[in-house]
Motif scaffolding. Sequence first.
Motif, PDB file in Angstrom:
ATOM      1  N   THR A1189       0.798  -1.364  -0.109  1.00  0.00           N
ATOM      2  CA  THR A1189       0.024  -0.017   0.055  1.00  0.00           C
ATOM      3  C   THR A1189       0.802   1.284   0.191  1.00  0.00           C
ATOM      4  O   THR A1189       0.367   2.235  -0.164  1.00  0.00           O
ATOM      5  N   ASP A1190       2.139   1.090   0.014  1.00  0.00           N
ATOM      6  CA  ASP A1190       3.034   2.266   0.170  1.00  0.00           C
ATOM      7  C   ASP A1190       3.759   2.728  -1.202  1.00  0.00           C
ATOM      8  O   ASP A1190       4.476   3.587  -1.112  1.00  0.00           O
ATOM      9  N   ASP A1191       3.587   1.748  -1.968  1.00  0.00           N
ATOM     10  CA  ASP A1191       4.473   1.574  -3.276  1.00  0.00           C
ATOM     11  C   ASP A1191       3.471   1.452  -4.409  1.00  0.00           C
ATOM     12  O   ASP A1191       3.231   0.265  -4.893  1.00  0.00           O
ATOM     13  N   PRO A1192       2.971   2.375  -5.035  1.00  0.00           N
ATOM     14  CA  PRO A1192       2.042   2.171  -6.204  1.00  0.00           C
ATOM     15  C   PRO A1192       2.721   1.808  -7.340  1.00  0.00           C
ATOM     16  O   PRO A1192       1.898   1.049  -8.018  1.00  0.00           O
ATOM     17  N   GLU A1193       3.875   2.035  -7.662  1.00  0.00           N
ATOM     18  CA  GLU A1193       4.646   1.572  -8.849  1.00  0.00           C
ATOM     19  C   GLU A1193       4.697  -0.048  -8.602  1.00  0.00           C
ATOM     20  O   GLU A1193       4.478  -0.836  -9.546  1.00  0.00           O
ATOM     21  N   SER A1194       5.134  -0.500  -7.327  1.00  0.00           N
ATOM     22  CA  SER A1194       5.327  -2.031  -7.309  1.00  0.00           C
ATOM     23  C   SER A1194       3.827  -2.700  -7.473  1.00  0.00           C
ATOM     24  O   SER A1194       3.745  -3.749  -8.076  1.00  0.00           O
ATOM     25  N   LEU A1195       2.909  -2.107  -6.934  1.00  0.00           N
ATOM     26  CA  LEU A1195       1.576  -2.546  -6.778  1.00  0.00           C
ATOM     27  C   LEU A1195       0.902  -2.698  -8.285  1.00  0.00           C
ATOM     28  O   LEU A1195       0.285  -3.571  -8.757  1.00  0.00           O
ATOM     29  N   GLN A1196       1.423  -1.696  -9.195  1.00  0.00           N
ATOM     30  CA  GLN A1196       0.819  -1.645 -10.587  1.00  0.00           C
ATOM     31  C   GLN A1196       1.609  -3.018 -11.312  1.00  0.00           C
ATOM     32  O   GLN A1196       1.045  -3.623 -12.170  1.00  0.00           O
ATOM     33  N   LYS A1197       2.817  -3.314 -10.930  1.00  0.00           N
ATOM     34  CA  LYS A1197       3.310  -4.364 -11.675  1.00  0.00           C
ATOM     35  C   LYS A1197       2.726  -5.752 -11.203  1.00  0.00           C
ATOM     36  O   LYS A1197       2.704  -6.751 -11.838  1.00  0.00           O
ATOM     37  N   GLN A1198       2.317  -5.975  -9.753  1.00  0.00           N
ATOM     38  CA  GLN A1198       1.607  -6.996  -9.269  1.00  0.00           C
ATOM     39  C   GLN A1198       0.251  -7.090 -10.179  1.00  0.00           C
ATOM     40  O   GLN A1198       0.061  -8.380 -10.471  1.00  0.00           O
ATOM     41  N   LEU A1225      -9.569 -12.795  -6.217  1.00  0.00           N
ATOM     42  CA  LEU A1225     -10.887 -11.803  -5.693  1.00  0.00           C
ATOM     43  C   LEU A1225     -10.481 -11.581  -4.321  1.00  0.00           C
ATOM     44  O   LEU A1225     -10.848 -10.220  -3.738  1.00  0.00           O
ATOM     45  N   SER A1226     -10.167 -12.469  -3.715  1.00  0.00           N
ATOM     46  CA  SER A1226     -10.335 -12.058  -2.200  1.00  0.00           C
ATOM     47  C   SER A1226      -8.904 -11.231  -1.851  1.00  0.00           C
ATOM     48  O   SER A1226      -9.000 -10.422  -0.790  1.00  0.00           O
ATOM     49  N   ALA A1227      -7.948 -11.717  -2.393  1.00  0.00           N
ATOM     50  CA  ALA A1227      -6.686 -10.767  -2.229  1.00  0.00           C
ATOM     51  C   ALA A1227      -7.119  -9.685  -2.777  1.00  0.00           C
ATOM     52  O   ALA A1227      -6.326  -8.500  -2.065  1.00  0.00           O
ATOM     53  N   LEU A1228      -7.529  -9.209  -3.849  1.00  0.00           N
ATOM     54  CA  LEU A1228      -8.018  -7.704  -4.261  1.00  0.00           C
ATOM     55  C   LEU A1228      -8.789  -7.165  -3.328  1.00  0.00           C
ATOM     56  O   LEU A1228      -8.786  -5.872  -2.845  1.00  0.00           O
ATOM     57  N   LYS A1229      -9.847  -7.830  -2.592  1.00  0.00           N
ATOM     58  CA  LYS A1229     -10.758  -7.317  -1.742  1.00  0.00           C
ATOM     59  C   LYS A1229      -9.804  -6.800  -0.286  1.00  0.00           C
ATOM     60  O   LYS A1229     -10.199  -5.933   0.289  1.00  0.00           O
ATOM     61  N   ALA A1230      -8.968  -8.095   0.160  1.00  0.00           N
ATOM     62  CA  ALA A1230      -7.938  -7.545   1.211  1.00  0.00           C
ATOM     63  C   ALA A1230      -7.302  -6.356   0.942  1.00  0.00           C
ATOM     64  O   ALA A1230      -6.643  -5.410   1.776  1.00  0.00           O
ATOM     65  N   LEU A1231      -6.556  -5.914  -0.242  1.00  0.00           N
ATOM     66  CA  LEU A1231      -6.144  -5.014  -0.695  1.00  0.00           C
ATOM     67  C   LEU A1231      -6.833  -3.773  -0.397  1.00  0.00           C
ATOM     68  O   LEU A1231      -6.137  -2.611   0.231  1.00  0.00           O
ATOM     69  N   LEU A1232      -8.159  -3.671  -0.810  1.00  0.00           N
ATOM     70  CA  LEU A1232      -8.782  -2.585  -0.824  1.00  0.00           C
ATOM     71  C   LEU A1232      -9.588  -2.183   0.247  1.00  0.00           C
ATOM     72  O   LEU A1232      -9.828  -1.249   0.937  1.00  0.00           O
ATOM     73  N   ALA A1233      -9.458  -3.296   1.315  1.00  0.00           N
ATOM     74  CA  ALA A1233      -9.702  -3.000   2.765  1.00  0.00           C
ATOM     75  C   ALA A1233      -8.423  -2.760   3.811  1.00  0.00           C
ATOM     76  O   ALA A1233      -8.844  -2.769   4.765  1.00  0.00           O
ATOM     77  N   VAL A1237      -5.008   2.260   2.810  1.00  0.00           N
ATOM     78  CA  VAL A1237      -5.354   2.364   1.544  1.00  0.00           C
ATOM     79  C   VAL A1237      -6.274   3.589   1.612  1.00  0.00           C
ATOM     80  O   VAL A1237      -7.307   3.424   2.101  1.00  0.00           O
ATOM     81  N   THR A1238      -6.053   4.696   0.927  1.00  0.00           N
ATOM     82  CA  THR A1238      -6.824   5.686   0.648  1.00  0.00           C
ATOM     83  C   THR A1238      -7.509   5.836  -0.785  1.00  0.00           C
ATOM     84  O   THR A1238      -7.118   5.321  -1.424  1.00  0.00           O
ATOM     85  N   GLN A1239      -8.451   6.540  -0.717  1.00  0.00           N
ATOM     86  CA  GLN A1239      -9.243   6.789  -1.981  1.00  0.00           C
ATOM     87  C   GLN A1239      -8.132   7.375  -3.277  1.00  0.00           C
ATOM     88  O   GLN A1239      -8.492   7.114  -4.152  1.00  0.00           O
ATOM     89  N   GLN A1240      -7.153   8.381  -2.696  1.00  0.00           N
ATOM     90  CA  GLN A1240      -6.522   8.868  -3.667  1.00  0.00           C
ATOM     91  C   GLN A1240      -5.616   7.608  -4.111  1.00  0.00           C
ATOM     92  O   GLN A1240      -5.102   7.585  -5.580  1.00  0.00           O
ATOM     93  N   PHE A1241      -5.112   6.814  -3.380  1.00  0.00           N
ATOM     94  CA  PHE A1241      -4.271   5.790  -3.832  1.00  0.00           C
ATOM     95  C   PHE A1241      -5.088   4.838  -4.742  1.00  0.00           C
ATOM     96  O   PHE A1241      -4.373   4.349  -5.693  1.00  0.00           O
ATOM     97  N   GLU A1246      -6.766   2.855 -10.523  1.00  0.00           N
ATOM     98  CA  GLU A1246      -8.073   2.608 -10.988  1.00  0.00           C
ATOM     99  C   GLU A1246      -7.807   1.901 -12.360  1.00  0.00           C
ATOM    100  O   GLU A1246      -8.694   0.954 -12.689  1.00  0.00           O
ATOM    101  N   VAL A1247      -7.314   2.219 -13.273  1.00  0.00           N
ATOM    102  CA  VAL A1247      -7.147   1.850 -14.560  1.00  0.00           C
ATOM    103  C   VAL A1247      -6.533   0.082 -14.600  1.00  0.00           C
ATOM    104  O   VAL A1247      -7.329  -0.602 -15.293  1.00  0.00           O
ATOM    105  N   HIS A1248      -5.570  -0.127 -13.699  1.00  0.00           N
ATOM    106  CA  HIS A1248      -5.010  -1.435 -13.601  1.00  0.00           C
ATOM    107  C   HIS A1248      -6.256  -2.556 -12.796  1.00  0.00           C
ATOM    108  O   HIS A1248      -6.390  -3.684 -13.236  1.00  0.00           O
ATOM    109  N   LEU A1249      -6.820  -1.736 -11.927  1.00  0.00           N
ATOM    110  CA  LEU A1249      -7.828  -2.537 -11.303  1.00  0.00           C
ATOM    111  C   LEU A1249      -9.060  -2.722 -12.119  1.00  0.00           C
ATOM    112  O   LEU A1249      -9.574  -3.979 -12.132  1.00  0.00           O
ATOM    113  N   VAL A1250      -9.532  -1.919 -12.988  1.00  0.00           N
ATOM    114  CA  VAL A1250     -10.553  -2.125 -13.941  1.00  0.00           C
ATOM    115  C   VAL A1250     -10.070  -3.118 -14.939  1.00  0.00           C
ATOM    116  O   VAL A1250     -10.897  -4.156 -15.294  1.00  0.00           O
TER     117      VAL A1250
END
Length: 1549
Positions: A1189-1198, A1225-1233, A1237-1241, A1246-1250
């Motif tokens: 949650t502290d590294d958006p660039e790494s998360l984009q690669k994941q 899906l469970s991991a994705l939900k855990a990430l968003l929970a 994690v803020t709304q700006q994050f 958003e593009v990668h999640l969609v």
Amino acid sequence: MSCGKRGTTWLGKYDLAAKMERASGKQIMATIYSGIYLKLKSAKTPWEDKLKLARFAWISHQCFLPNKEQVLVDWVSRALTGYYSKKLQFGDEILEGLWIYLDDILHSKKLQKLIEKGKIITLHATIAQIINDRIEEHSSEERLNASPSNLATVLSCCHGILTSPAFALIYSSKWELLVDLLCRLSVLLCSRLKLTEALRSTQLFDVLLLAFDLYLVTQRQQCNRCRVFLQVCSPLLQPFLLLRHLLCSRCWTGEDVAAVRQHLSKEVCQRIQTALQSGLFHTDLLNSYRQELLQDDRWQEKMASSSKDVVAPVETMLSKLTDAGLFGLQLHSAVVAGSVPLLYRLSLESYCREGNHLLCFHIFARFLGTLGFPTPLDHGAGQEPADWNPGLLALDQLLNSILGSDVYNVAVDKIRCGGVQFALYGRVAVMLLSHPRQEAPAWFRCLRTLILLNHSIVEPSLDDLVSSAWVDADISDPRVHRAQESLLCTLFETYTKLRQLPRLFQEVLAIISRPAADELRRPVLWVGLTEKLRECLLELPPGQALDIWDLMLNCLEALIPDLTGNMDAALKALAVSILLNAVLFNMKSLDDKTPVPIITRTQLLMDKTMRAVVTPLFRVVKDPSGKDSSPWSLRAESSVLILRSTWLELDHMLRLNCSNYVSPGGAEAEAWSLGSGLPRECRNDALSRHFLQLLAIQEMKSVMMQPGSRTEAQEMSLRSAAVSVVQSGRDAVKNAGAQAWDGEISSIDDETYAVAHWYLVTSNIALLLPHLPEPEIAHLADVVTANLLLREAAEQDQDSENRVSIPAMCRSLLRSSLLPEMRPLHRGVLLRLMEGVSDLLPDTGFNLPACLLSDDVDASQEADNQQSSVSESLGSQPMSPQRSSLLNIPNVLLVKSPSTHTFSETQLDHLLWVLDLLGGLRLDSLPCYDHLRCFVLLASLVTALKPKPEKANASKCLQALSRSYSLLAVLQTGTSRNVVFKLAHAGDILEKVTAPLFPAGSRLASCAECPAWPEVLDAVQRFLTVSIQAIVERKQSMRLNLEQFIAFLSSAWLSSARSKKWRPATEQLLITALSALSRVVIQAPLQPDKHTGNSLHSLLTQLAGLLGPVLQSHSDRDGRLEQNLTVFGVTALLEIELCLREEEEEGGADREDGSVVHERGSGGTHSLKHADLYQRTCSQVLRRLPSFTDDPESLQKQLEFLRIYSSTSELCSDCDNETGIPSVLSALKALLAAPRVTQQFIHSLEVHLVELLHCFIESCTQQQFYLIVKFIAQGLEVTNLWNGQHQDVVSSLNLTALLLKCPLSGDVEKALWFIAPQIIMALMVLCKEAALDQAKGFRITVLSLETLAILVQQGEGILSNPHHVTLAFNALLCVPLDHLQLDEYGSIFRAIQEVLFAIVQSQTKVLFNAAPTFFKCFNRLVLSVMHKGRQKCVGDKGMAKISEVVLECAHLVERMCTHIASNAEKFAMFSSFAVAEYVNELQKVTLNTDVKRHLTVGIYHLLDLVTESDLRFLNTLLQTGVREVFKELYNDYTHYHKSKKQGEEKYTA
């Protein structure tokens, strides 16, 4: 039982005690009782035995005495009383034992339990007196260090008495004892604070606070306030004030107890203030103060009838303040000065009510007399205080209290009180100005407060104020300078509001015209004052600004006749010239809307300036008597240059801004002709040299603005002027260093001239550069480079405010976007920085060609920066020596065994700094030759760098490598990137640049743990990516070059694999290089080659054969690779295998589009070779996904890996519990929970999640989609909120919003919109439930509304049932808008507005039936904005202006009104009700101006929909007061909006 012999002690080894405890029966008990009682009373029993027997009796449960506790307390009390009354005699040890015994009794839990049970135990009042006396003994200087343990015991006894309500009665019942205790404790603490020793105990503070608490409680219970006042004044006032002064002025050290420093001292000061306020300024004493100070007959009669009032309370207090007995002569003035503001503030807090302001003033007048200031009529030195600072500080606080409490009302004082306050304040002002103390900041603050009270107070002495506080003040202390600036800014503001600023400048000019005290008079203006002058001049009417101009011209006219040979007159003329320059450049300029009389007068003043001032002054300077270098002639020359330059600049600006302005006839030609009598280079004066340069630049502008082509003479004039500007400060700039300048021309001297010169050059660099020859450009580049390399100057600039220096300007030039456009200067700086890098490179093994670092390249080559021309010049023209050297570059790039060099830490620091500077030069815009130089230099640098084993050196070396590769990547994204490939094979270049990293794998093994190592890998990856993209785009031997690079990587891998020692750094480099190469090749639009077959298939096969084993080796060895790097490599390998399988399935057919489409594999006969590796990686990614949650660039690669992984059916299926779709899906939900994690994050991802969700939906069946929707919908149930699972609800809301943004079609889309009503209902229930707990439910409310807005917007044409829209309105109506923080309010407001906007835009068919509910929701927003934007909120403490959030919400209301007006047919019927709601609320509140402007414009759009019948309805419906507000609103609407709209409709087709 007898006591036996004297030598037998009763409690020796407790033998007898043991026998008595074992005995039983009444006889023994009686014996114990009689023995103890007799022994304690017997005079024959030694005191040691008595003390032991008393201790035994207290602790023993077998010793029975009637009322034993009281007997023992009385015994020890009598013993201490007898000793101190001289009736008993014993040693100090016994005395100390008695005190300890009493202390043990007072603090024993046994006694406390007995008292709690209701047993009555009393303490003799004499103990209280004894304790007070002992404290007083230790307060004397002789006893401060004597027997500290005895004092500690006494204080402990006092502590025990005060903490027990039963014992505290001996103080509270006899108030004099308590007052005496408080007084002596305060004196004792004062004595301790006077010492230099540290305070290592909190005991004295604790006892003092307990005494204060008891005293304040007892004080409130006293009925006779006169007695309380006298008790406070007589024994307590001086100790209290002295103690407060010592606590506030003490310099605390680390040796002092932290509790005392942090809070105990502050609590004591707070208790002192409370005691003084309730004792000296009680409400019941108001009559006494009135009788003494106001001499009112009514109050005198009341005083005569009341005997409880205090006589002369102020006089009583002042007598104690003026008595230096306890304070001491050294501290007396400081204590009084610190105490008087406190006492006056306390009196204001008690008595400053309506009708008591005159009383408060008289209290101030009496307190003022204690500060020891001389009266205005006293001029003797003996009348002045020795130290003015304490008194001035006190006076400053007193005046601020008067100003803050509105004690002084100008009208009331003049009409009712005969101006008594004005007279006293006037005397204070005269006293201050008669005895100026410019070294004290408080002196300036006092004068500022007097001006704020009433400017007329200082008006009679305005000339003294201007002289002492401004023109003649010599101030160097920054604190004093800030106070002076605050005073003068207040003076400017006051006289600007009064429209009397010319009056102020008249005084200033009169002071300047006086004989100067010395030649070192400080400048009249500086930065802060100039900014305030600019603000005031812009607020002035234009006529008054012209009045100031005229006053200065008259002053100069009067000075010119006496100027010759007169140094004093020359200084005055220079000061007025500088002041006139500031006024003319900061006053409001003319424009086409300026009234004609103002323009005419401006023209007259311009003519007067030239004819009456500039020309005569020039004649004086040009006179033969002024041609020497005498000081007066230098000052006069500076004056005429300033005025001439100012006139020309102002005339030019007026002609540009105002078409009606015409230059006075012949004045401009005369101004330019005056320059012929002055040399280009001035003699000695720095200010004159500066303005000569400015005149040269003005001359250049004048020539360049002339229409038509320029003549040769004009070109020569431009070159001559440009060269003279640069050369005039050439020597000064070289030695300037980090000298700073504040930007004022009055501060230009020999020290700051270089900075002012460089400021002039850099601010006009674009004008000068085209006309400068090469030596001057080289000089500019040298100065820029030398100052960029000054790291110390960069650190110093962070501390200098409002000041500029040459290094700071050079760094600003480096960051400027104009520098790359100025090619000669940009290239000069680049070459010099490159020389700085090359000087650090070793001479062995690598030698740069001389042409790469020389600055004498042919101009035709330099201009020819196109890649094709480079090729032609290298292939067709005869080779010059320089070009021959360029052809040798491939030999340099083909070095196979590069030599390395170890740099010291100092060299690395310098290298890092230079590389940072190179990064700021925009290397992507270099021409071909400079691009080639820089590339070869950086390639040689990465070849030469060798880290040391030390961690610090290795880290810096890796940072240098990282920045070098980053710069190489920037170069390869530039327009000249292909020039390198024209001089050497692309494969050789890639091998050359990356080769230094692989042979040193063992040396870099320790670097894998360094924090800078991931940066190196990222930089290498970026460089390889852009370089390989360039190779692919060139389409020249692409396959050969890439295969050569793959072969090089393969050899590096084989070398590492054969090594017995595992090299993680080598594996990381291989994964980085192969991954970058793979991603570029896969995405490249490649065509099959008729000779070599399918290039793509061959390259991908080689990459898969190499990347797979590398990643597998890492997986087998469980290496410590970065997670990002692992995922990046595995993603690349998976894409390669999918691409190869797709080509094999297509039978090698040519692809028309030339690109790879990432789709889910069919899972046919071609299975994936590394499926196990992909699944293990996926499992790790899913397990660690919420931790990124502290590294958006790494998360984009994941997420990118998960997208490609999920598109492959054989890898991701419903059957796999670890890596299937449910797990993802469970991991994705855990990430968003995740809590962090803020709304700006989420918006950033958003593009990668969609895309990931869309991949799921596109590849799943209808049954699988149902499971996905069910999985998400379970999180929207309200039971999750009841169970406290708020984060699950948040993640489900985010997933729902992302799912709605996915492009859906077919049965999946129908299934989703089939359950849309249930989602709307769930969102409404969530909003209602979240409203019950705003603290936890705020985020859920906002997300629910945002999801609802998306659902309504995406449901355009699908949600046709009005009931569904009604549900959305119900959700909006249940959201609270009150009692929210501003940020929360803004978020909820925007969310509601988005829902309403979505309904207006997307649900037009159902909007007509739902219009009433729509307006109900909209009116809630309008009323809430009106509530938040009330004007009274702006005046609240802490709010200087209306919040930006409220303004944004008001703007959103305006926009919504515009959308409503665009749907007239749906909203016309209800718009009148919205207007009525607004007017009703507007009548109740006063809106902020900006908020009202937005809302009013919006209501105007609603009034466009109101018909005549609606107007009659409103006039009938509205109440009387509201009707008047509506009429005013409608009149403004008709005047400002309706007429404009009708005018626009008239010309609308």
